[in-house]
Design a protein around this motif. Structure first.
Motif, short mmCIF file in Angstrom:
data_model
loop_
_atom_site.label_atom_id
_atom_site.label_comp_id
_atom_site.label_asym_id
_atom_site.label_seq_id
_atom_site.Cartn_x
_atom_site.Cartn_y
_atom_site.Cartn_z
N PRO A 142 0.80 -1.24 0.00
CA PRO A 142 0.00 0.00 0.00
C PRO A 142 0.82 1.28 0.00
O PRO A 142 0.41 2.29 -0.61
CB PRO A 142 -0.83 -0.13 1.28
CG PRO A 142 -0.93 -1.58 1.52
CD PRO A 142 0.37 -2.15 1.07
N CYS A 143 2.00 1.28 0.66
CA CYS A 143 2.75 2.54 0.76
C CYS A 143 3.50 2.87 -0.52
O CYS A 143 4.03 3.98 -0.64
CB CYS A 143 3.71 2.50 1.94
SG CYS A 143 5.12 1.43 1.74
N TRP A 150 -3.42 1.73 7.30
CA TRP A 150 -3.28 0.71 6.26
C TRP A 150 -2.15 1.07 5.31
O TRP A 150 -1.39 0.21 4.87
CB TRP A 150 -4.60 0.59 5.51
CG TRP A 150 -4.73 -0.62 4.63
CD1 TRP A 150 -3.72 -1.41 4.13
CD2 TRP A 150 -5.93 -1.18 4.14
NE1 TRP A 150 -4.21 -2.40 3.36
CE2 TRP A 150 -5.58 -2.29 3.36
CE3 TRP A 150 -7.28 -0.84 4.27
CZ2 TRP A 150 -6.54 -3.08 2.70
CZ3 TRP A 150 -8.23 -1.62 3.62
CH2 TRP A 150 -7.86 -2.72 2.87
N ARG A 151 -2.02 2.33 5.00
CA ARG A 151 -1.03 2.74 4.01
C ARG A 151 0.39 2.73 4.55
O ARG A 151 1.33 2.33 3.85
CB ARG A 151 -1.37 4.13 3.47
CG ARG A 151 -0.40 4.62 2.39
CD ARG A 151 -0.89 5.89 1.74
NE ARG A 151 0.07 6.39 0.78
CZ ARG A 151 0.20 5.96 -0.47
NH1 ARG A 151 -0.57 4.99 -0.91
NH2 ARG A 151 1.10 6.48 -1.28
N THR A 195 1.89 2.21 -3.52
CA THR A 195 0.81 2.32 -4.50
C THR A 195 0.51 3.79 -4.77
O THR A 195 0.68 4.65 -3.90
CB THR A 195 -0.46 1.62 -3.97
OG1 THR A 195 -0.15 0.28 -3.62
CG2 THR A 195 -1.56 1.63 -5.00
N TYR A 206 -5.01 4.55 -4.68
CA TYR A 206 -5.26 4.02 -3.34
C TYR A 206 -6.47 4.71 -2.69
O TYR A 206 -7.36 4.05 -2.15
CB TYR A 206 -4.01 4.22 -2.48
CG TYR A 206 -4.18 3.88 -1.03
CD1 TYR A 206 -4.06 2.58 -0.58
CD2 TYR A 206 -4.47 4.88 -0.09
CE1 TYR A 206 -4.21 2.27 0.77
CE2 TYR A 206 -4.61 4.58 1.25
CZ TYR A 206 -4.48 3.27 1.68
OH TYR A 206 -4.64 2.97 3.00
#
Length: 284
Positions: A102-103, A157-158, A105, A110
Motif C-alpha cells: 500500500p505505501c 493501512w497505508r 501504491t 489508493y
C-alpha cells in the motif's frame, strides 16, 4: 576555491528552495490582507488563531489523528515485524510484500479504491451486512465519527508496512546469541521481548515515532482525496486548512503562513519530547 565551486550549485538550490521559502513564510506570517493586497499586521494573525473556530477544529482533528493513529500504526508495525522475523513462518516474502504494497501504491488510486470500498453501498458495508454484523449501512464518509475512523484506517493501512520494514531490518540485525544466552538462563519469551528486543529497537522506535509524528501533523493527501475535510469539518486538518486558505478561497497568504508555523512548533515540541523520553539515561 575548487571546493566552493563544487558546492555552489547545491548551496544555491538549498537557499532558493529551502532557506528563502522559510524566511519568506516567516515574513508573510506577520502580514494581513487578501490576495496580493497585504500589509504588516504584527501579531494580528496570532490573535486571530485564538478566535478562529475553523482553525480550532482543524487543530483538534489533527491532534486526534496523532494521538490515536500513531500508537496504533507503530504497534502494528512492530508486531508484524516480529511475526515476519520468525524463520518458521511460511510465505514470509509474500506477506512482507502484501503489507508493504500500500505505501508504494499510487496515492490517487489508493484513495479512490478506499473511497469506493467504504461508500454507502460499497464492499465493506455489503460484507458486514451479509455477515449480519450490522443491520443498516454505515455512512463512513458522511458521518463525522466514522469519517475520522475511516481516515485513521486509511493512514494506518497505508503506512504500517513502511514502518514495519524498519522494525524488521532492526530485528534481523540483533545478535541471535543474546537470545540463546537468555534461553539458557531460563528467561521466558515475553521477558526476552520486553527486556532484550524492545531496548535493542529503541533507535528504530525513536525514528519511526518522529517521522510518523511529522507525517500525521502534516496529514493532507488521504483527507483531501477521501473526505475533503468533511463532513462539517470533521476530518479537516491543519495542512488542508492551509491549502484552503491559499488556493480554495480568496488567498490569505499571511494567515496561511501563520497556521503553517503552528505545525512547525508542534513538530518541534513533540520531537524534543520524544528525544527526551528515548535518551540513554545511563550516560547521564
Amino acid at each position: 576555491m575548487n571546493g566552493w565551486l563544487f558546492l555552489a550549485p547545491a548551496v544555491v538550490l538549498i537557499f532558493v528552495f529551502l532557506v528563502f521559502p522559510i524566511l519568506w513564510s516567516l515574513w508573510m506570517s506577520f502580514q494581513v490582507g487578501r490576495g496580493m493586497n497585504f500589509a504588516f499586521g504584527g501579531f494580528a494573525n496570532i490573535v486571530r488563531l485564538t478566535q478562529d473556530p475553523v482553525f480550532q477544529r482543524a487543530l483538534g482533528n489533527t491532534i486526534v489523528f496523532f494521538v490515536i493513529q500513531v500508537p496504533i500504526m507503530l504497534t502494528l508495525a512492530a508486531l508484524m515485524a516480529v511475526a515476519l522475523n520468525d524463520p518458521t513462518l511460511r510465505f514470509r516474502g509474500l506477506f512482507r510484500t502484501a503489507i508493504f504494497l500500500p505505501c508504494v501504491t499510487s496515492l490517487v488510486a489508493y484513495s479512490a479504491l478506499f473511497k469506493s470500498m467504504f461508500a454507502d453501498a460499497g464492499l465493506v458495508n455489503n460484507v458486514l451486512l451479509s455477515m449480519q454484523l450490522i443491520s443498516e449501512p454505515i455512512y463512513w464518509i458522511r458521518d463525522p465519527f466514522w469519517a475520522k475512523v475511516l481516515i485513521i484506517t486509511a493512514i494506518t493501512w497505508r503506512w504500517t508496512g513502511y514502518n514495519m520494514i524498519f522494525y524488521l531490518a532492526a530485528l534481523q540485525n540483533i545478535d541471535r546469541s543474546i537470545y540463546e544466552a537468555a534461553r539458557i538462563d531460563g528467561v521466558p519469551g515475553w521477558a526476552q521481548f520486553l527486556y532484550i528486543t524492545i531496548p535493542m529497537l529503541k533507535p528504530v522506535i525513536l525514528f519511526t515515532s518522529v517521522t510518523s509524528t511529522i507525517g500525521t501533523l502534516q496529514l493532507f493527501d488521504e483527507v483531501v482525496n477521501i473526505t475533503e475535510g468533511g463532513p462539517a469539518d470533521a476530518t479537516l486538518t491543519l495542512s488542508l486548512y492551509i491549502y484552503n486558505l491559499t488556493f480554495r478561497f480568496m488567498p490569505n497568504f499571511g494567515y496561511a503562513a501563520t497556521v503553517s508555523y503552528v505545525i512547525v512548533v508542534a513538530v518541534a515540541i513533540l520531537s524534543l519530547i520524544q528525544f527526551y523520553v528515548a535518551r540513554d539515561r545511563r550516560t547521564q
